[in-house]
Design a protein around this motif. Structure first.
Motif, mmCIF file in Angstrom:
data_model
loop_
_atom_site.group_PDB
_atom_site.id
_atom_site.type_symbol
_atom_site.label_atom_id
_atom_site.label_comp_id
_atom_site.label_asym_id
_atom_site.label_seq_id
_atom_site.Cartn_x
_atom_site.Cartn_y
_atom_site.Cartn_z
ATOM 1 N N GLY A 230 -3.545 23.131 18.435
ATOM 2 C CA GLY A 230 -4.773 22.441 17.401
ATOM 3 C C GLY A 230 -2.722 21.276 17.658
ATOM 4 O O GLY A 230 -2.869 19.949 17.683
ATOM 5 N N VAL A 231 -1.430 21.683 17.594
ATOM 6 C CA VAL A 231 -0.054 21.319 17.266
ATOM 7 C C VAL A 231 -0.246 20.797 18.258
ATOM 8 O O VAL A 231 0.557 19.148 18.233
ATOM 9 C CB VAL A 231 0.927 21.719 16.987
ATOM 10 N N VAL A 232 -0.442 21.273 19.744
ATOM 11 C CA VAL A 232 -0.291 20.667 20.648
ATOM 12 C C VAL A 232 -1.289 19.164 21.075
ATOM 13 O O VAL A 232 -1.158 18.254 21.319
ATOM 14 C CB VAL A 232 -0.310 21.682 22.274
ATOM 15 N N ALA A 233 -2.462 19.253 20.969
ATOM 16 C CA ALA A 233 -4.006 18.551 21.197
ATOM 17 C C ALA A 233 -3.188 17.324 20.283
ATOM 18 O O ALA A 233 -3.453 16.712 20.781
ATOM 19 C CB ALA A 233 -4.732 18.902 21.196
ATOM 20 N N ARG A 234 -2.856 17.650 18.656
ATOM 21 C CA ARG A 234 -2.279 16.021 18.846
ATOM 22 C C ARG A 234 -0.999 15.548 19.256
ATOM 23 O O ARG A 234 -1.188 14.529 19.145
ATOM 24 C CB ARG A 234 -1.895 16.390 17.039
ATOM 25 N N SER A 239 6.453 16.231 23.356
ATOM 26 C CA SER A 239 6.343 15.565 21.709
ATOM 27 C C SER A 239 7.120 16.502 21.286
ATOM 28 O O SER A 239 7.881 17.454 20.961
ATOM 29 C CB SER A 239 4.841 15.559 21.249
ATOM 30 N N PRO A 240 8.851 16.332 20.806
ATOM 31 C CA PRO A 240 9.525 16.552 19.678
ATOM 32 C C PRO A 240 8.851 17.431 19.064
ATOM 33 O O PRO A 240 9.581 17.920 18.139
ATOM 34 C CB PRO A 240 11.062 15.512 19.775
ATOM 35 N N ALA A 247 7.771 25.485 14.703
ATOM 36 C CA ALA A 247 8.952 25.658 13.838
ATOM 37 C C ALA A 247 8.771 25.751 12.611
ATOM 38 O O ALA A 247 9.654 26.628 11.711
ATOM 39 C CB ALA A 247 10.129 25.029 14.548
ATOM 40 N N VAL A 248 8.265 24.312 11.869
ATOM 41 C CA VAL A 248 7.987 24.213 10.158
ATOM 42 C C VAL A 248 7.294 25.045 10.376
ATOM 43 O O VAL A 248 7.665 25.846 8.738
ATOM 44 C CB VAL A 248 7.513 23.206 10.404
ATOM 45 N N ALA A 249 6.185 25.219 10.571
ATOM 46 C CA ALA A 249 5.141 26.705 10.186
ATOM 47 C C ALA A 249 5.887 27.939 10.352
ATOM 48 O O ALA A 249 6.045 28.633 9.709
ATOM 49 C CB ALA A 249 4.367 26.218 10.775
ATOM 50 N N GLN A 289 0.256 11.509 8.661
ATOM 51 C CA GLN A 289 1.786 10.504 7.968
ATOM 52 C C GLN A 289 2.714 11.908 8.363
ATOM 53 O O GLN A 289 2.356 12.953 8.052
ATOM 54 C CB GLN A 289 1.811 10.655 7.133
ATOM 55 N N HIS A 290 3.369 11.313 9.709
ATOM 56 C CA HIS A 290 4.509 12.663 9.905
ATOM 57 C C HIS A 290 5.033 13.264 9.085
ATOM 58 O O HIS A 290 4.951 14.721 9.177
ATOM 59 C CB HIS A 290 4.998 12.624 11.031
ATOM 60 N N GLY A 291 5.583 13.012 8.311
ATOM 61 C CA GLY A 291 6.600 13.538 7.812
ATOM 62 C C GLY A 291 6.097 14.797 6.372
ATOM 63 O O GLY A 291 6.027 15.626 6.566
ATOM 64 N N LEU A 292 4.751 13.966 6.058
ATOM 65 C CA LEU A 292 3.287 14.972 5.257
ATOM 66 C C LEU A 292 3.067 16.320 5.699
ATOM 67 O O LEU A 292 3.060 17.410 5.332
ATOM 68 C CB LEU A 292 2.355 13.859 4.831
#
Length: 398
Positions: A230-234, A239-240, A247-249, A289-292
């Motif tokens: 899902g992260v790759v699809a988003r 993309s960095p 990594a955050v997860a 929102q990316h940060g959230l």
């Protein structure tokens, strides 16, 4: 921190944790290393994917059997033979030609010979510490597992992109052999978990603690691999944000393992930890929102390692000593299957419905993991989950 400080003052603990973490680094390297090397050598993603699948399937099938053999007073011989075969097979794949048949056979050998370090070391933990220290030791084990998944892919990417796609395979071979020798030397004075009876291979799967651990960890791991899709699809492959989100997860899981993994987790706590993963993943699917989005991914990871730590401890307490290595071998197979299921199902969902489809699959799998302890509790008390069990219940019959 007092718990961990006391833990590291226990003889052999620091050496065993450090050596087994180093020796297990290839588990975070194998899939990506094989994929990159085969694709670069043959130009075929299909063949590369087939070899990776062969490695995973062979490991899932062979791990419980090799772990069982290692638990029957043959720890040193079994681990060294497996490490040697695995190391030679990895080097052979690094220098092999482009014949599909030979590549698949080598992939089978690599998967089938992965040393059962995780099952062996988890079966030894109760011999090293007891009480709250044992829970903390399992928490460290799950944290080490996360380190392998963070460091492994990074090392493969750097080596393959800057030097050669064959080099990560050679490095993995060296780490496997050297790390296994280091672990065996570090654990040489820790008694082998043997004796106490005999059971048929596979009979351990009738144990309720083992069934619950597999039933909860399989969809949990599947949820994480589906989240990766899902992260790759988003964000896209280049993309960095893609690397940052994953990594955050993983970092959230590291923090959760260190700060919460040593605490007593009963049935409700286990379900709550697993539900945290589901809720955080669901929020990631709706927050733009990316940060959230990164913040909720971090929060979702907080429940991951503590849940696995509680499951591992439950199996350690709920299985007769002579069967613990086989039990953890089956648990390892379950996580491999879960990883494959999550990736495949989320991939299909992403093709059909995009980013949202993969996240829905991830949330559904995490929810299934959260429900599994509640469903299992209907069948009776879960020995080893929560407070210290009564002495006569610590080792239940299979």
């Amino acid at each position: 921190m007092k718990v961990y400080a006391g833990l590291f003052r226990t003889p052999a603990v620091l050496a065993v944790v450090a050596s087994q973490t180093f020796a297990r680094l290839p588990m975070g390297m194998l899939s990506l290393a094989v994929l990159l090397h085969i694709q670069a050598k043959t130009g075929s993603y299909a063949l590369a994917g087939a070899v990776v699948a062969t490695v995973s399937v062979a490991e899932a099938i062979a791990m419980p059997l090799i772990a069982r053999i290692a638990g029957k007073a043959r720890r040193t011989a079994t681990l060294m033979i497996a490490a040697a075969v695995n190391g030679v097979s990895l080097v052979a794949l690094a220098v092999a030609g482009t014949s599909p048949a030979s590549l698949v056979v080598l992939g089978m050998l690599i998967g089938a010979s992965v040393p059962p370090l995780a099952p062996v070391v988890r079966s030894l933990y109760p011999s090293m510490v007891s009480g709250p220290g044992l829970r903390a030791l399992f928490a460290l084990d799950t944290t080490a597992q996360e380190v392998c998944w963070v460091v492994g892919p990074l090392a493969v990417t750097v080596l393959a992109s800057t030097l050669s796609t064959a080099l990560p395979l050679v490095v993995a071979a060296v780490i496997t052999v050297v790390g296994t020798v280091w672990f065996l030397f570090s654990a040489r004075r820790v008694r082998s978990v043997t004796g106490g009876g005999r059971t048929r291979f596979g009979a351990i799967l009738r144990n309720r603690a083992v069934v619950l651990a597999i039933a909860a960890s399989l969809p949990l791991i599947a949820s994480f691999t589906a989240l990766e899709v899902g992260v790759v699809a988003r964000y896209g492959v280049g993309s960095p944000m893609t690397g940052a989100a994953i990594a955050v997860a993983s970092f959230g899981s590291l923090v959760g393992g260190i700060t919460l993994g040593h605490r007593t987790i009963g049935l409700r706590g286990l379900s709550a930890a697993l539900a945290t993963v589901a809720v955080g993943t669901a929020l990631f699917g709706v927050i733009e929102q990316h940060g959230l989005a990164l913040a909720v991914l971090f929060a979702s990871g907080l429940g991951f390692a503590p849940a696995l730590s509680a499951l591992y401890l439950m199996v350690s307490r709920g299985v007769v000593e002579h069967a613990t290595t086989e039990a953890f071998g089956w648990l390892n197979s379950g996580t491999l299957i879960g990883g494959a299921v999550g990736t495949a199902s989320a991939g299909l969902a992403a093709d059909a419905h995009g980013f949202v489809g993969a996240i829905v699959v991830s949330v559904a799998l995490a929810a299934l993991a959260a429900l599994s302890p509640v469903i299992a509790r209907v069948g009776g008390p879960l020995v080893g989950l929560g407070e210290e069990p009564a002495a006569d219940l610590v080792q239940t019959s299979i």
